[in-house]
Design a protein around this motif. Structure first.
Motif, short mmCIF file in Angstrom:
data_model
loop_
_atom_site.label_atom_id
_atom_site.label_comp_id
_atom_site.label_asym_id
_atom_site.label_seq_id
_atom_site.Cartn_x
_atom_site.Cartn_y
_atom_site.Cartn_z
N VAL A 374 4.94 8.42 -5.00
CA VAL A 374 3.98 8.06 -3.80
C VAL A 374 2.91 9.18 -3.82
O VAL A 374 3.46 10.35 -4.06
CB VAL A 374 4.71 7.79 -2.55
N TYR A 375 1.50 9.05 -3.81
CA TYR A 375 0.58 9.72 -3.88
C TYR A 375 -0.18 9.32 -2.49
O TYR A 375 -0.96 8.45 -2.39
CB TYR A 375 -0.48 9.78 -4.88
N ALA A 376 -0.11 10.58 -1.54
CA ALA A 376 -0.76 10.36 -0.25
C ALA A 376 -1.79 11.14 0.15
O ALA A 376 -2.09 12.31 -0.54
CB ALA A 376 0.23 10.49 0.84
N HIS A 377 -2.57 10.81 1.15
CA HIS A 377 -3.84 11.57 1.81
C HIS A 377 -4.87 11.70 0.61
O HIS A 377 -5.86 12.63 0.77
CB HIS A 377 -3.40 12.96 2.10
N LEU A 378 -4.91 10.49 0.16
CA LEU A 378 -6.14 10.76 -1.18
C LEU A 378 -7.63 10.51 -0.35
O LEU A 378 -7.56 9.74 0.45
CB LEU A 378 -5.77 9.52 -1.90
N SER A 379 -8.56 10.86 -1.17
CA SER A 379 -10.09 10.64 -0.55
C SER A 379 -10.63 9.31 -1.16
O SER A 379 -11.58 8.84 -0.81
CB SER A 379 -10.78 11.89 -0.73
N GLY A 380 -9.74 9.02 -2.24
CA GLY A 380 -10.75 7.80 -3.00
C GLY A 380 -9.66 7.22 -3.85
O GLY A 380 -8.79 7.93 -4.43
N TYR A 381 -9.61 5.86 -4.58
CA TYR A 381 -8.75 5.38 -5.53
C TYR A 381 -9.52 4.99 -6.66
O TYR A 381 -10.69 4.75 -6.67
CB TYR A 381 -8.43 3.97 -5.02
N LYS A 382 -8.57 4.98 -8.08
CA LYS A 382 -9.24 4.51 -9.14
C LYS A 382 -8.61 3.38 -9.77
O LYS A 382 -8.85 3.10 -11.03
CB LYS A 382 -9.46 5.75 -10.10
N VAL A 383 -7.54 2.72 -9.12
CA VAL A 383 -6.74 1.81 -9.50
C VAL A 383 -6.51 0.69 -8.45
O VAL A 383 -7.22 0.86 -7.31
CB VAL A 383 -5.50 2.51 -10.00
N HIS A 384 -6.06 -0.38 -8.77
CA HIS A 384 -5.68 -1.40 -7.90
C HIS A 384 -4.47 -1.91 -8.19
O HIS A 384 -3.68 -1.77 -8.95
CB HIS A 384 -6.87 -2.67 -8.06
N VAL A 385 -3.91 -2.73 -7.24
CA VAL A 385 -2.82 -3.31 -7.07
C VAL A 385 -2.52 -4.31 -8.15
O VAL A 385 -3.31 -4.85 -8.66
CB VAL A 385 -2.41 -4.08 -5.83
N GLY A 386 -1.32 -4.18 -8.81
CA GLY A 386 -1.25 -4.90 -10.22
C GLY A 386 -1.62 -4.26 -11.64
O GLY A 386 -1.19 -4.73 -12.45
#
Length: 434
Positions: A374-386
């Protein structure tokens, strides 16, 4: 007589007054004495309480100093583990290269031996033919037996070809035997070196196991001091502010999504295991974060998810508001610091979630067992579900979303599929060198 009586009356009044006054003074003195004793008792209790508080504060301070000492020792062991892991990785690569070279040498030697044997058979056939005829081939007789000039020229060409063939066969046989001897010597040296590398690798793995054992003992002691913190302060354990508050429906949806993608993670892990030439544990440059803050990818199964300072350990802690349970490891750094995947896996959540803020959850299949990170409190994503990701691949950026007091990564590990924070929670320090 009257004067005497009057005088006597005065004496009686004075005497009575005195008799009434003296006991009153004694009574006041006793009350004051009692109050003083009570005050002394209160002061003594207060003093004892202050001493007890001071004693407990000292013990708490000692407890925290012990935790700091354990963390410093763990960090030193982490550095040793990283170096040993790197040595194992380099040596394993050398062994793999050596195996390939040995296979190529063996194939070349087999081909040389086959060619040499075929020439040996040919030369034996020729020797047998000469022996059966009782003489060697006389090339002069062959030439003189020509019926015409054209026949003579043809015979010269044939004789020349035969002589050259004999010479080439003998020379090729000599060259191949010489080459065979060189390659056999080289193979022997490589096999000897390979055996030495295997022994060194075995020694390094034993050293690594010992380092990890020492580290786990320190973590056991660290967690023990964390639990002692509660008893020292006589506080009831409470849960940390990052505790999730989600509905059963949300929890069920998370579990179903992970279950759906766990099979993909398992298949990928199996494919990687069967592909011995695979280098998929190291992501390509395009997949990796390229900033200076990106952590180097460790050898082995796991790698640290980001760079920065560990500000809070997993387990029991006290940050000023009393003892509490912290479900994970906090690593602080500036907002935007790259976050990478701790191991090969599949993303099963990448969206805001309760006190976690922006969170990424990944499922991993390692030696047949399912893990969750689990990686929490992020400011942004570079991946998606799946999405399937590799160890060390950029997945997001550090932030302070959700219930957070500053930019940091809240990182959790579970040795089970996701069933909430408490189920299968494991201390990341036992698996990852920070």
């Amino acid at each position: 007589m009257q004067k005497s009586y009057h005088h006597f009356s005065k004496i009686m009044i004075v005497t009575l007054t005195a008799s009434l006054t003296v006991p009153a003074i004694n009574a006041n003195a006793e009350s004051l004495d009692t109050l003083k004793k009570q005050q002394q008792q209160v002061d003594q209790k207060k003093s004892n309480l202050i001493s007890d508080i001071q004693l407990k504060s000292n013990k708490i301070q000692e407890n925290k100093l012990q935790q700091d000492q354990f963390m410093n020792q763990i960090k030193k062991l982490d550095q040793q583990i990283i170096k040993t892991d790197e040595k194992i990785s380099v040596l394993s690569s050398k062994i793999e290269v050596s195996k390939k070279e040995v296979r190529q040498l063996n194939a070349s030697i087999q081909q040389l031996e086959k060619s040499i044997q075929e020439r040996e058979d040919l030369l034996k056939d020729r020797a047998r033919a000469i022996q059966e005829n009782g003489h060697s081939i006389n090339y002069i007789d062959v030439l003189l037996g020509a019926n015409s000039f054209a026949d003579f020229i043809d015979r010269i060409s044939a004789v020349t070809t035969l002589v050259e063939a004999d010479h080439n066969i003998i020379q090729a046989q000599f060259n191949d035997k010489k080459k065979l001897a060189v390659q056999q010597k080289k193979l022997k040296q490589k096999l000897k070196k390979q055996q030495e590398n295997y022994h060194q690798l075995k020694s390094l793995k034993t050293e690594l196991d010992q380092q990890k054992l020492e580290k786990n003992k320190l973590i056991d002691q660290l967690e023990k001091t964390q639990k002692e913190l509660i008893s020292e302060k006589n506080l009831k354990e409470k849960e940390y502010s990052e505790t999730l508050s989600i509905s059963k429906d949300v929890q069920n949806n998370i579990e179903k999504e992970q279950a759906r993608l766990t099979e993909i993670a398992r298949q990928q892990a199996e494919a990687k295991k069967t592909n011995t030439n695979s280098t998929s544990s190291s992501p390509s440059t395009s997949e990796s974060a390229t900033t200076q803050s990106t952590p180097s990818v460790s050898s082995g199964t796991w790698t640290r998810p980001t760079t920065g300072r560990i500000t809070s350990n997993s387990g029991v802690r006290d940050i000023g508001a009393g003892a509490e349970v912290h479900y994970g490891l906090d690593i602080a750094n500036v907002e935007g610091t790259p976050i990478v995947a701790a191991a090969d896996g599949v993303v099963f959540r990448a969206s805001p979630l309760s006190t976690y803020g922006n969170v990424i959850m990944m499922t991993h299949s390692i030696n047949g067992q399912t893990y969750t990170t689990v990686y929490a409190h992020l400011s942004g994503y570079k991946v998606h579900v799946g999405q399937s990701v590799k160890k060390g691949q950029l997945i997001g950026y550090m932030g302070s979303t959700g219930r957070s007091t500053g930019s940091h990564l809240h990182f959790e590990m579970h040795d089970t599929p996701w069933q909430g924070q408490k189920v299968g929670l494991i201390n990341p320090l036992r698996y990852i060198s920070f």
